[in-house]
Design an enzyme around this catalytic site. Structure first.
Site, short mmCIF file in Angstrom:
data_model
loop_
_atom_site.label_atom_id
_atom_site.label_comp_id
_atom_site.label_asym_id
_atom_site.label_seq_id
_atom_site.Cartn_x
_atom_site.Cartn_y
_atom_site.Cartn_z
CG ASN B 135 -57.99 -38.10 -16.00
OD1 ASN B 135 -56.91 -38.57 -16.34
ND2 ASN B 135 -58.61 -38.45 -14.89
CB CYS B 138 -56.87 -42.18 -14.61
SG CYS B 138 -57.30 -43.27 -13.27
CB THR B 204 -51.02 -41.12 -9.98
OG1 THR B 204 -51.96 -41.78 -10.81
CG2 THR B 204 -51.72 -40.15 -9.05
CB CYS B 382 -19.71 -37.13 -5.27
SG CYS B 382 -19.72 -37.69 -3.56
CB CYS B 385 -20.16 -35.74 2.72
SG CYS B 385 -19.51 -34.43 1.66
CB CYS B 389 -24.42 -33.78 6.67
SG CYS B 389 -24.16 -32.82 8.18
C1 LIG Z 1 -57.20 -40.57 -4.63
C2 LIG Z 1 -56.82 -39.87 -5.87
C3 LIG Z 1 -57.70 -39.75 -6.91
C4 LIG Z 1 -57.36 -39.08 -8.06
N1 LIG Z 1 -58.28 -38.94 -9.03
C5 LIG Z 1 -57.99 -38.23 -10.14
C6 LIG Z 1 -58.96 -37.96 -11.11
O1 LIG Z 1 -60.11 -38.35 -10.99
N2 LIG Z 1 -58.61 -37.25 -12.19
C7 LIG Z 1 -57.35 -36.77 -12.36
O2 LIG Z 1 -57.10 -36.10 -13.36
N3 LIG Z 1 -56.40 -37.00 -11.44
C8 LIG Z 1 -56.69 -37.71 -10.34
N4 LIG Z 1 -55.73 -37.89 -9.37
C9 LIG Z 1 -54.37 -37.37 -9.58
C10 LIG Z 1 -54.18 -36.01 -8.96
O3 LIG Z 1 -55.02 -35.06 -9.54
C11 LIG Z 1 -52.73 -35.51 -9.12
O4 LIG Z 1 -52.42 -35.42 -10.49
C12 LIG Z 1 -51.72 -36.43 -8.46
O5 LIG Z 1 -52.20 -36.91 -7.25
C13 LIG Z 1 -50.36 -35.73 -8.23
O6 LIG Z 1 -50.46 -34.62 -7.38
P1 LIG Z 1 -50.10 -34.69 -5.81
O7 LIG Z 1 -48.72 -35.22 -5.67
O8 LIG Z 1 -50.26 -33.28 -5.32
O9 LIG Z 1 -51.09 -35.60 -5.17
C14 LIG Z 1 -56.06 -38.55 -8.19
C15 LIG Z 1 -55.17 -38.67 -7.14
C16 LIG Z 1 -55.53 -39.30 -5.98
C17 LIG Z 1 -54.57 -39.39 -4.85
#
Ligand SMILES: Cc1cc2nc3c(=O)[nH]c(=O)nc-3n(C[C@H](O)[C@H](O)[C@H](O)COP(=O)(O)O)c2cc1C
Ligand SMILES: Cc1cc2nc3c(=O)[nH]c(=O)nc-3n(C[C@H](O)[C@H](O)[C@H](O)COP(=O)(O)OP(=O)(O)OC[C@H]3O[C@@H](n4cnc5c(N)ncnc54)[C@H](O)[C@@H]3O)c2cc1C
Ligand code: SF4
Lengths: 440, 433
Positions: B135, B138, B204, B382, B385, B389
């Site tokens: 990971n 985060c 995220t 473009c 529309c 729609c």
């Molecule tokens: C509440 C929450 C906690 C998350 N915790 C982790 C985490 O501990 N480790 C991780 O790699 N990603 C974590 N993520 C990210 C998700 O694994 C994922 O990459 C991200 O939400 C995008 O996917 P989605 O659009 O399907 O939610 C977390 C996401 C959410 C919403």
């Protein structure tokens, strides 16, 4: 208005063909793809959804709606058919306002449920239009099962048994299969020969032989069926009609509503079907509503439906009552028939007002009538059947009767509402139980 | 029926739908229920060293809604697992033992030193898990402590940690990337250089979903304050799709397997990621919004689609769209289209008119009885529309056939291909050969 419309008596051709065609067109026309997308979008995909529990066949409604929303109505249809092989007919005839749609959380939130019935039709129509039958038979088991009655209960039972690899013979007394789907349901609910097409589609599973014109009790006995088959399923519906028990009940023009409807459903040309000018329908269920509305649509000038208790006690849902009144049917409640007057043919029916507990009030009135339809309920027909309970074949959970190796379901069996969808559920569940019993 | 089974860097699963590392996968109870519901695999909620971290005790999610309160985007300020490492490891082992056919990946985040990585990898190996995901994504909280996206934003760190991991385990190593970078190809290349078996993306996106206008504080608000969080859900899918495509169409890293993440909500979203080269997808927000059952629609939809396309397996779809993702300069300027309004489908809302008249090219006319028509002499095609729609397929883009004159430019439409690199207005144009 055509002069014919005002003429007294029971006569054909009250309306011109275009008015007839308009009246008898699809009551709930199919959704267009755009309408379906908008309707599907409203589903919240509830957890452990209340609509599923409210469906006697427990269709996974949120899943099939999501499948429509994501552009796969074919997958949606499969989800429906897995639980309810007559999902196409049920989408047209189920009183959804008292079943799934009543339970919809958006009914609670906005008094506007997700249109589950019409979405179900959208999905099932899509797959059936492509003439795809989404199931295959399991390997043959060599077991033979007799199903008596090709109505919803018998068909659902036969399909599920055939799917499991058993060989099924359906014995049905009538000329055509389908039961009340073919002979009973209001014409505007199942247009364009849908009942017949649906049976043909269902039989594509294979392994089902239809023997029409073969009646239990007349052409074959239960003992013979038991001897020749590994199991028997009875889905004979309710063949007999309750009588009023009044003087004059045998006058010309006094008929059973179900016979009138059956004739209407089989009519090649609605303009040729005779109908009275002043029609009185006695009863408060779905049959009464359908007879009254269809009499009106055939051109009867005055149609009055008379029910012995209050509106809230009617078996026809509020929506169906409203359907009748918007078509011009007058509904009179808290009145019982006391005499049928006339001279050869019926002229008037006399009623007495009663309290909710049916205590007579002494107040009487007469309704002019040249045609009277009795719709005060059907009952089990036939002798030498398994043990009964309150007039229907007694069953335990999955349709087991008092006779070993004989199951029953649908209207002829005790318990459950007399609805198409309930018949399907009972036929299907009996099939599962038969399968379990035969493969143990 | 198409076969949905996938083999992602040697990790087999009955379908390409994995739950992403997040709350849906943070304990045995959830993961067992997810497997029962049909999910093909999970990436366990990120593990760290003990003492385990703590989370805020106020709200940790913010949201953006569409009409009818449809959840379009969500953000969170949750950290990695807040349960003891041993508890997680025992649960992982128990679940993997009972579901040998499902993919079990363990997400990890420990400080940027080789020893803790080596140590925790051994621990994970003992559980029988199929692989690990690092990971590096985060974007909140953990990054303040030098982990998560603090690593993921520095390609050198990614390469270094990946190399440590590859040296210390035989399990496949997937590197999860943060989208909070200027160019996703750099961290992907670093992971590749470090020996990663695959990358997964996106984690995220840095975000504030809203501001409480009474408290003057960002949402979610904890005692009057808020911190930026990580955005996910349907809203981030376009960002994720682009990042996957950028990696896949880059020569040096294009062969690196990708696990696609970000806003996958329906089978269609998943199919899009697969077409852009992802070998499978991971889902978090859709499961958090609708429950584990959503996977049923993903499975039925994807298999129906593959059947319709006469594809036997997921592999046949993977990467099919990659060759068609090109640079702008490679687009065919001789491809001329015009908007066409289907008058039967038109409900006469006038949104196309407002959009085109006020903000585009005044190419839609409106009659007194509300008939809307396209004036080809002004339409630049473009697509605005079409996008505004409310009726699907009411307005479509139709190509002008070769030989016809485009009334806007007066030029005859040609059926050959010509792009910007050879256009006379391009000062750097190369003469056509
Ligand atoms: C509440 C929450 C906690 C998350 N915790 C982790 C985490 O501990 N480790 C991780 O790699 N990603 C974590 N993520 C990210 C998700 O694994 C994922 O990459 C991200 O939400 C995008 O996917 P989605 O659009 O399907 O939610 C977390 C996401 C959410 C919403
Ligand atoms: C006029 C009318 C309108 C209705 N409208 C609706 C509606 O809108 N929605 C709804 O959900 N329900 C409606 N119902 C109820 C619904 O039609 C029934 O509940 C359903 O058809 C019951 O199915 P079944 O298979 O048990 O019996 P049936 O449909 O009655 O089928 C029984 C079959 O058994 C055959 N059979 C009978 N006796 C024998 C024998 N001795 N030997 C061989 N075969 C035999 C018959 O020919 C028939 O084919 C309506 C009923 C009526 C009468
Ligand atoms: S989702 Fe559950 S844990 Fe979260 S706030 Fe609501 S009740 Fe509490």
């Amino acid at each position: 208005m055509k002069p014919n419309a005002l003429a007294e008596g029971v006569r054909p051709g009250r309306l011109d063909p275009s008015s007839l065609a308009e009246g008898f067109c699809d009551v709930h026309p199919p959704l267009t793809p755009h309408e379906a997308a908008v309707a599907a979008d409203r589903c919240y995909f509830c957890h452990d959804a209340p609509c599923i529990a409210a469906c006697p066949t427990e269709i996974d409604i949120p899943l099939f709606i999501r499948q429509i929303a994501t552009g796969t109505p074919e997958a949606a249809a499969k989800t429906i058919f897995e639980q309810n092989i007559l999902g196409g007919m049920c989408a047209r005839v189920c009183p959804v306002e008292t079943l799934c749609e009543q339970a919809c959380v958006r009914e609670t939130a906005e008094h506007e449920p997700v249109e589950i019935g019409r979405l179900q039709r959208y999905a099932t129509d899509t797959l059936m239009a492509a003439d795809v039958h989404p199931f295959e038979r399991a390997a043959a088991t060599g077991k033979r099962i007799a199903v008596v009655g090709a109505g919803p209960a018998g068909l659902a039972c036969a399909h599920r048994l055939a799917m499991k690899g058993h060989d099924v013979v359906i014995y049905d007394a009538r000329e055509k299969p389908g039961g009340l789907n073919e002979y009973g349901i209001a014409a505007y609910k199942t247009v364009d020969g849908f009942a017949e097409r649906e049976v043909a589609w269902l039989l594509q599973i294979g392994g089902i032989r239809l023997e029409q014109g073969r009646a239990l009790g007349r052409d074959v006995t239960l003992e013979e069926l038991r001897a020749d088959h590994d199991a028997v399923f009875l889905g004979t519906g309710l063949g007999a009609v309750n009588a009023l028990g009044l003087d004059g009940e045998d006058r010309d023009g006094v008929e059973d509503a179900v016979d009138f409807i059956a004739e209407l459903r089989q009519a090649e040309d609605l303009a040729a079907l005779p109908i009275g000018r002043d029609v009185v329908v006695i009863g408060g269920g779905m049959t009464a509503v359908d007879a009254a509305v269809q009499a009106k649509l055939l051109g009867a000038l005055n149609v009055t439906m008379v029910y012995r208790r209050g509106r809230d006690r009617m078996n026809a849902s509020r929506k169906e009552q409203d359907h009748a009144t918007t078509r011009g049917v007058r509904i009179v409640t808290n009145a019982v028939p006391v005499a049928v007057h006339g001279n050869g043919a019926v002229r008037e029916v006399e009623f007495e007002f009663v309290e909710d507990d049916l205590t007579p009030t002494g107040e009487r009135f007469r309704l002019t009538a040249d045609q009277v339809f009795k719709a005060i309920g059907q009952r089990l027909d036939g002798a030498a059947l398994p043990a009964t309970e309150r007039g229907k074949i007694a069953v335990t959970d999955a349709g087991r009767t008092s006779v070993d190796g004989v199951w029953a379901g649908g209207d002829c069996a005790a318990g459950g509402d007399d609805l198409t969808v309930t018949a399907v559920a009972e036929g299907r569940d009996a099939a599962e139980d038969i399968h379990a019993a035969l493969t143990r | 029926m198409a076969n949905l089974a996938t083999d992602f860097v040697g990790i087999k699963s009955p379908n390409p739908f994995w739950l992403a590392s997040a709350p849906p996968t943070d304990k045995e109870y959830n993961v067992r229920r997810a497997f029962e519901a049909g999910w093909g695999g999970v990436v366990w909620k990120t593990l760290g060293l003990d003492p385990h971290i703590v989370n805020v005790n106020g709200p940790r999610y913010g949201a953006v809604w569409g009409p009818d309160r449809r959840l379009l985007g969500m953000n969170n300020i949750e950290l990695i697992t807040d349960r003891p490492l041993e508890t997680n490891l025992e649960e992982i082992k128990a679940v993997k033992r009972d579901y040998p056919d499902r993919a079990m990946i363990v997400s990890l985040m420990v400080p940027c030193e080789e020893e803790p990585w080596a140590w925790i990898l051994k621990k994970v190996e003992e559980t029988g898990a199929d692989g690990v995901e690092l990971n590096f994504g985060c974007p909140h909280g953990m990054s303040e402590r030098g982990m998560g996206s603090a690593v993921g934003q520095v390609p050198e760190y990614i390469e270094m940690v990946t190399r440590w991991c590859k040296a210390n385990t035989r399990m496949p190593v997937i590197v999860k990337l943060t989208p909070n970078v200027a160019d996703i190809r750099k961290p992907a290349a670093a992971a590749h250089a470090g020996g990663a078996d695959a990358v997964s993306l996106i984690n995220t996106v840095n975000s504030i979903t809203g501001v409480d206008l009474d408290l003057f504080a960002p949402e979610p608000t904890i005692d009057g304050k808020g911190a930026h969080g990580g955005y996910c859900g349907p809203a981030v899918k376009p960002i994720a799709l682009n990042m996957v495509a950028e990696i896949k169409r880059t020569a040096e890293i294009g062969r690196l397997p990708v696990s696609g993440i970000g806003g996958v909500t329906t089978w269609r979203d998943a199919a899009e990621f697969l077409a852009l080269g992802a070998g499978n997808v991971q889902v978090c927000t859709a499961a958090m919004t609708y429950g584990f059952k959503v996977v049923e629609e993903m499975i039925s939809g994807l298999s129906q689609y593959l059947d319709e396309k006469e594809m036997d397996s997921v592999r046949d779809l993977v990467g099919r769209a990659v060759p068609n993702v090109v640079d702008w300069q490679d687009l065919n300027l001789n491809y001329v289209t015009k908007a066409r309004i289907d008058q039967d489908a038109c409900i006469k809302c006038g949104r196309c008119f407002a959009a085109c008249e006020d903000t585009s090219h005044q190419a839609i006319t409106m009659s007194p009885d509300r008939v809307f028509e396209v004036n080809d002499a002004e339409c630049v095609a473009c697509n605005l529309c079409v996008n505004v729609c409310p009726v699907e397929d009411c307005i479509t883009m139709v190509r002008l056939p070769a030989g016809e004159t485009d009334p806007r430019t007066g030029a005859v439409v040609r059926d050959d291909y010509a792009n910007w690199t050879t256009h006379p207005n391009n000062p750097a144009a190369k003469a056509a050969e």
